[in-house]
Design a protein around this motif. Structure first.
Motif, PDB file in Angstrom:
ATOM      1  N   GLY A 264      11.765   3.353  -1.048  1.00 47.97           N
ATOM      2  CA  GLY A 264      10.461   3.506  -1.710  1.00 47.97           C
ATOM      3  C   GLY A 264      10.091   2.219  -2.410  1.00 47.97           C
ATOM      4  N   ARG A 265       8.898   2.214  -2.972  1.00 49.68           N
ATOM      5  CA  ARG A 265       8.522   1.071  -3.793  1.00 49.68           C
ATOM      6  C   ARG A 265       9.433   1.101  -5.016  1.00 49.68           C
ATOM      7  NH1 ARG A 265       4.453   2.271  -6.174  1.00 49.68           N
ATOM      8  NH2 ARG A 265       4.178   4.389  -5.406  1.00 49.68           N
ATOM      9  N   VAL A 266      10.021  -0.051  -5.370  1.00 46.15           N
ATOM     10  CA  VAL A 266      10.904  -0.054  -6.533  1.00 46.15           C
ATOM     11  C   VAL A 266      10.027  -0.223  -7.773  1.00 46.15           C
ATOM     12  CG1 VAL A 266      12.872  -1.187  -7.642  1.00 46.15           C
ATOM     13  CG2 VAL A 266      12.813  -0.919  -5.134  1.00 46.15           C
TER      14      VAL A 266
ATOM     15  N   MET B 182      10.458  12.577   4.949  1.00 38.05           N
ATOM     16  CA  MET B 182      10.310  13.047   6.336  1.00 38.05           C
ATOM     17  C   MET B 182      10.927  12.051   7.311  1.00 38.05           C
ATOM     18  SD  MET B 182       9.091  15.925   6.008  1.00 38.05           S
ATOM     19  CE  MET B 182       8.152  16.817   7.200  1.00 38.05           C
ATOM     20  N   GLU B 183      10.820  10.769   7.007  1.00 42.00           N
ATOM     21  CA  GLU B 183      11.395   9.759   7.905  1.00 42.00           C
ATOM     22  C   GLU B 183      12.917   9.904   7.960  1.00 42.00           C
ATOM     23  OE1 GLU B 183       8.888   6.569   5.875  1.00 42.00           O
ATOM     24  OE2 GLU B 183       9.064   5.796   7.931  1.00 42.00           O
ATOM     25  N   ALA B 184      13.525  10.169   6.789  1.00 44.72           N
ATOM     26  CA  ALA B 184      14.978  10.365   6.767  1.00 44.72           C
ATOM     27  C   ALA B 184      15.338  11.577   7.628  1.00 44.72           C
ATOM     28  CB  ALA B 184      15.463  10.549   5.325  1.00 44.72           C
TER      29      ALA B 184
ATOM     30  N   GLY C 298       0.815  -1.220   0.000  1.00 43.17           N
ATOM     31  CA  GLY C 298       0.000   0.000   0.000  1.00 43.17           C
ATOM     32  C   GLY C 298       0.849   1.271   0.000  1.00 43.17           C
ATOM     33  N   GLY C 299       2.170   1.134   0.018  1.00 49.30           N
ATOM     34  CA  GLY C 299       3.061   2.308   0.003  1.00 49.30           C
ATOM     35  C   GLY C 299       2.860   3.164   1.242  1.00 49.30           C
ATOM     36  N   GLY C 300       3.024   4.469   1.060  1.00 45.55           N
ATOM     37  CA  GLY C 300       2.977   5.395   2.189  1.00 45.55           C
ATOM     38  C   GLY C 300       1.651   5.430   2.918  1.00 45.55           C
ATOM     39  N   VAL C 301       0.578   4.981   2.258  1.00 46.07           N
ATOM     40  CA  VAL C 301      -0.742   5.007   2.901  1.00 46.07           C
ATOM     41  C   VAL C 301      -0.726   4.183   4.195  1.00 46.07           C
ATOM     42  CG1 VAL C 301      -3.175   4.360   2.626  1.00 46.07           C
ATOM     43  CG2 VAL C 301      -1.930   5.337   0.708  1.00 46.07           C
TER      44      VAL C 301
ATOM     45  N   GLU D  97       7.918   4.955 -11.390  1.00 45.46           N
ATOM     46  CA  GLU D  97       7.538   6.324 -10.980  1.00 45.46           C
ATOM     47  C   GLU D  97       8.437   6.875  -9.872  1.00 45.46           C
ATOM     48  OE1 GLU D  97       5.611   3.662 -10.594  1.00 45.46           O
ATOM     49  OE2 GLU D  97       4.656   3.582  -8.623  1.00 45.46           O
ATOM     50  N   LYS D  98       9.255   5.997  -9.268  1.00 48.04           N
ATOM     51  CA  LYS D  98      10.092   6.429  -8.149  1.00 48.04           C
ATOM     52  C   LYS D  98      11.516   6.803  -8.565  1.00 48.04           C
ATOM     53  CE  LYS D  98       7.241   5.935  -4.688  1.00 48.04           C
ATOM     54  NZ  LYS D  98       6.975   7.072  -3.812  1.00 48.04           N
ATOM     55  N   GLY D  99      11.886   6.462  -9.813  1.00 50.34           N
ATOM     56  CA  GLY D  99      13.151   6.967 -10.369  1.00 50.34           C
ATOM     57  C   GLY D  99      14.423   6.498  -9.690  1.00 50.34           C
TER      58      GLY D  99
ATOM     59  N   GLY E 190       5.510  11.871   0.130  1.00 61.07           N
ATOM     60  CA  GLY E 190       6.890  11.384   0.207  1.00 61.07           C
ATOM     61  C   GLY E 190       7.261  11.130   1.657  1.00 61.07           C
ATOM     62  N   ASN E 191       6.604  10.110   2.246  1.00 63.03           N
ATOM     63  CA  ASN E 191       6.873   9.799   3.659  1.00 63.03           C
ATOM     64  C   ASN E 191       8.349   9.599   3.939  1.00 63.03           C
ATOM     65  OD1 ASN E 191       4.177   9.819   4.176  1.00 63.03           O
ATOM     66  ND2 ASN E 191       3.961   7.614   4.515  1.00 63.03           N
ATOM     67  N   VAL E 192       9.019   8.903   3.007  1.00 62.85           N
ATOM     68  CA  VAL E 192      10.414   8.524   3.281  1.00 62.85           C
ATOM     69  C   VAL E 192      11.306   9.757   3.458  1.00 62.85           C
ATOM     70  CG1 VAL E 192      10.310   6.217   2.257  1.00 62.85           C
ATOM     71  CG2 VAL E 192      10.820   8.177   0.788  1.00 62.85           C
TER      72      VAL E 192
ATOM     73  N   GLY F 125      15.700  -4.769   1.359  1.00 66.59           N
ATOM     74  CA  GLY F 125      14.360  -5.343   1.541  1.00 66.59           C
ATOM     75  C   GLY F 125      13.397  -4.357   2.191  1.00 66.59           C
ATOM     76  N   PHE F 126      12.215  -4.853   2.494  1.00 62.45           N
ATOM     77  CA  PHE F 126      11.194  -4.019   3.143  1.00 62.45           C
ATOM     78  C   PHE F 126      11.219  -4.318   4.639  1.00 62.45           C
ATOM     79  CE2 PHE F 126       6.909  -3.247   4.756  1.00 62.45           C
ATOM     80  CZ  PHE F 126       6.731  -1.930   4.356  1.00 62.45           C
ATOM     81  N   LEU F 127      11.592  -3.329   5.418  1.00 60.88           N
ATOM     82  CA  LEU F 127      11.756  -3.525   6.867  1.00 60.88           C
ATOM     83  C   LEU F 127      10.625  -2.865   7.644  1.00 60.88           C
ATOM     84  CD1 LEU F 127      15.567  -2.645   7.208  1.00 60.88           C
ATOM     85  CD2 LEU F 127      14.528  -4.834   6.606  1.00 60.88           C
ATOM     86  N   ASN F 128      10.416  -3.319   8.882  1.00 59.34           N
ATOM     87  CA  ASN F 128       9.457  -2.593   9.725  1.00 59.34           C
ATOM     88  C   ASN F 128      10.076  -1.245  10.115  1.00 59.34           C
ATOM     89  OD1 ASN F 128      11.114  -2.875  12.032  1.00 59.34           O
ATOM     90  ND2 ASN F 128      10.260  -4.905  12.429  1.00 59.34           N
TER      91      ASN F 128
HETATM   92  N1  UDP Z   1       8.889   1.697   4.080  1.00 59.85           N
HETATM   93  C1  UDP Z   1       8.987   0.793   5.109  1.00 59.85           C
HETATM   94  N2  UDP Z   1      10.045  -0.061   5.153  1.00 59.85           N
HETATM   95  C2  UDP Z   1      11.019  -0.046   4.215  1.00 59.85           C
HETATM   96  C3  UDP Z   1      10.938   0.908   3.171  1.00 59.85           C
HETATM   97  C4  UDP Z   1       9.865   1.763   3.122  1.00 59.85           C
HETATM   98  O1  UDP Z   1       8.126   0.733   5.998  1.00 59.85           O
HETATM   99  O2  UDP Z   1      11.940  -0.851   4.313  1.00 59.85           O
HETATM  100  C5  UDP Z   1       7.715   2.582   4.019  1.00 59.85           C
HETATM  101  C6  UDP Z   1       8.010   3.987   4.470  1.00 59.85           C
HETATM  102  O3  UDP Z   1       7.907   4.073   5.881  1.00 59.85           O
HETATM  103  C7  UDP Z   1       6.919   4.808   3.764  1.00 59.85           C
HETATM  104  C8  UDP Z   1       6.524   3.938   2.587  1.00 59.85           C
HETATM  105  O4  UDP Z   1       7.256   2.721   2.693  1.00 59.85           O
HETATM  106  O5  UDP Z   1       5.817   5.032   4.606  1.00 59.85           O
HETATM  107  C9  UDP Z   1       6.757   4.610   1.254  1.00 59.85           C
HETATM  108  O6  UDP Z   1       5.899   5.700   1.191  1.00 59.85           O
HETATM  109  P1  UDP Z   1       6.158   7.003   0.343  1.00 59.85           P
HETATM  110  O7  UDP Z   1       5.149   8.031   0.795  1.00 59.85           O
HETATM  111  O8  UDP Z   1       7.562   7.424   0.411  1.00 59.85           O
HETATM  112  O9  UDP Z   1       5.841   6.577  -1.165  1.00 59.85           O
HETATM  113  P2  UDP Z   1       4.583   5.773  -1.827  1.00 59.85           P
HETATM  114  O10 UDP Z   1       4.918   4.324  -1.751  1.00 59.85           O
HETATM  115  O11 UDP Z   1       3.358   6.119  -1.056  1.00 59.85           O
HETATM  116  O12 UDP Z   1       4.529   6.253  -3.241  1.00 59.85           O
END
Ligand code: UDP
Length: 362
Positions: A199-201, A281-283, A23-26, A204-206, A277-279, A249-252
């Motif tokens: 981000g999602r690979v 702000m997280e960075a 679900g990405g950033g949602v 659109e993420k470049g 662009g959650n990532v 990989g995708f981590l918690n």
């Molecule tokens: N994320 C994560 N673990 C990872 C890599 C990414 O939980 O190893 C999450 C990150 O916390 C963020 C989301 O993936 O909430 C990516 O959201 P972003 O808004 O950057 O882009 P979107 O996927 O919504 O286009």
């Protein structure tokens, strides 16, 4: 309506269960909303695809899991693709459940970026609100959002002004930003770490541009996130010396922020009008300065010269210069900026104000 104790039903994305990363950033946004609303003393029930889990910090929220087939993600379909719902699709089932229980709640907040809930809105008595999570990637979705704005503008909210500008809205957009629990992100002072990207690979993420930057320095790029498009990922990998990309990989969130915080710079290279662009702000929450294209949400989230550098979109040479100048950024300023602009309690307050104003406007 008791403003001190509101009752909300939240509808999750119909793309993957919460915790899957699909679900990405949602996914993170939902967790922040649930946490924030609970913290303010409100009540939350989340209707989400089967397998969804919320962290312990959302303990008081009820979660109703619904089985069904995922929707396709709009951003990976042709712009003129019609609305399709698979047999046994989860989207109508999420709506069914939310509507069934809605009489006991003050409002429904929908986070599924999809046509059906938007189209239904004018035909429903219930107070249903939509937090739109993407810019325009489909003509049909753009029509649905534009049309709803004509009749029910206050039912729509967006994360950034750049995102909202993709739509032809009847009035000023309601822009809510996003929110983060700063306790979940630890500040790291180190400045000699690797370069990072998350981000999602998917095209659109470049990612390819960030990889080119790392390769030009003979450096490694740490990459976090789910690989949505495997052939895209292998094409990028084969374009640079072996070992340039370090797939993490995708981590918690706990592990993600721990590794992310060790980076000297985070590179963000959206090719689309990134809604937020959650990532990014997280960075910054971990103290990591961000170098990004001045496009979409990141253009509003990064204070160029203070929390990182914004460069001209698609200009890889400018990205390289910005990465070289990263030591001019004070990592403390990055975290301070997130604390000031994007804490999850304030985000929840903005959500409540949006909903209450929308209900009173009816
Ligand atoms: N994320 C994560 N673990 C990872 C890599 C990414 O939980 O190893 C999450 C990150 O916390 C963020 C989301 O993936 O909430 C990516 O959201 P972003 O808004 O950057 O882009 P979107 O996927 O919504 O286009």
């Amino acid at each position: 309506m008791n403003l001190k104790h509101l009752k909300f039903v939240l509808i999750s994305t119909p793309i993957g269960y919460l915790g899957s990363g699909r679900g990405g950033g949602v996914e993170l946004t939902l967790v922040s909303i649930v946490k924030g609303l609970l913290k303010l003393g409100h009540e939350v029930t989340l209707v989400a695809p089967e397998g969804s889990v919320l962290p312990d910090s959302c303990g008081r929220a009820q979660i109703i899991n619904i089985a069904g087939i995922d929707q396709a993600s709009w951003q990976h379909l042709d712009k003129n693709y019609p609305m399709t719902i698979p047999k046994n699709g989860v989207l109508p089932k999420l709506l069914d459940k939310a509507l069934e229980i809605s009489k006991d709640y003050d409002a429904i907040i929908n986070l599924s970026y999809d046509w059906l809930p938007l189209w239904l809105t004018p035909h429903l008595e219930v107070n249903i609100f939509h937090l739109i999570s993407m810019g325009s990637v489909s003509e049909l979705m753009k029509d649905a959002i534009d049309n709803l704005s004509k009749s029910h503008h206050r039912r729509l909210a967006f994360h950034t002004y750049s995102q909202a500008s993709d739509y032809d809205l009847k009035g000023e957009p309601v822009v809510l930003g996003n929110g983060f629990d700063l306790q979940d992100y630890h500040f790291q002072i180190g400045t000699n770490g690797p370069l990072g990207w998350a981000g999602r690979v998917a095209p659109e993420k470049g990612l390819e541009d960030a990889v080119e930057v790392a390769a030009s320095f003979g450096d490694k790029l740490l990459v976090w996130g789910i690989i949505e498009d495997k052939s895209y990922a292998s094409k990028i990998e084969s374009s640079v010396p072996p070992g340039t990309i370090q797939w993490r990989g995708f981590l918690n969130t706990h592990d993600f922020q721990n590794q992310l915080g060790a980076c000297r710079a985070f590179i963000n290279t959206p090719k689309w009008n990134e809604a937020y662009g959650n990532v990014v702000m997280e960075a910054m929450a971990c103290g990591v300065p961000v170098v990004a294209y001045n496009r979409g949400g990141p253009g509003e989230l990064i204070k160029s010269g203070l929390t990182g550098w914004l460069v001209q979109p698609d200009n890889v040479e400018e990205l390289k210069i910005a990465v070289k100048n990263i030591d001019q950024i004070d990592r403390n300023d990055c975290r301070e900026w997130v604390i000031k602009s994007s804490c999850y309690q304030e985000f929840a307050r903005r959500i409540c104000r949006w909903i209450v104003a929308g209900i009173e406007d009816k």
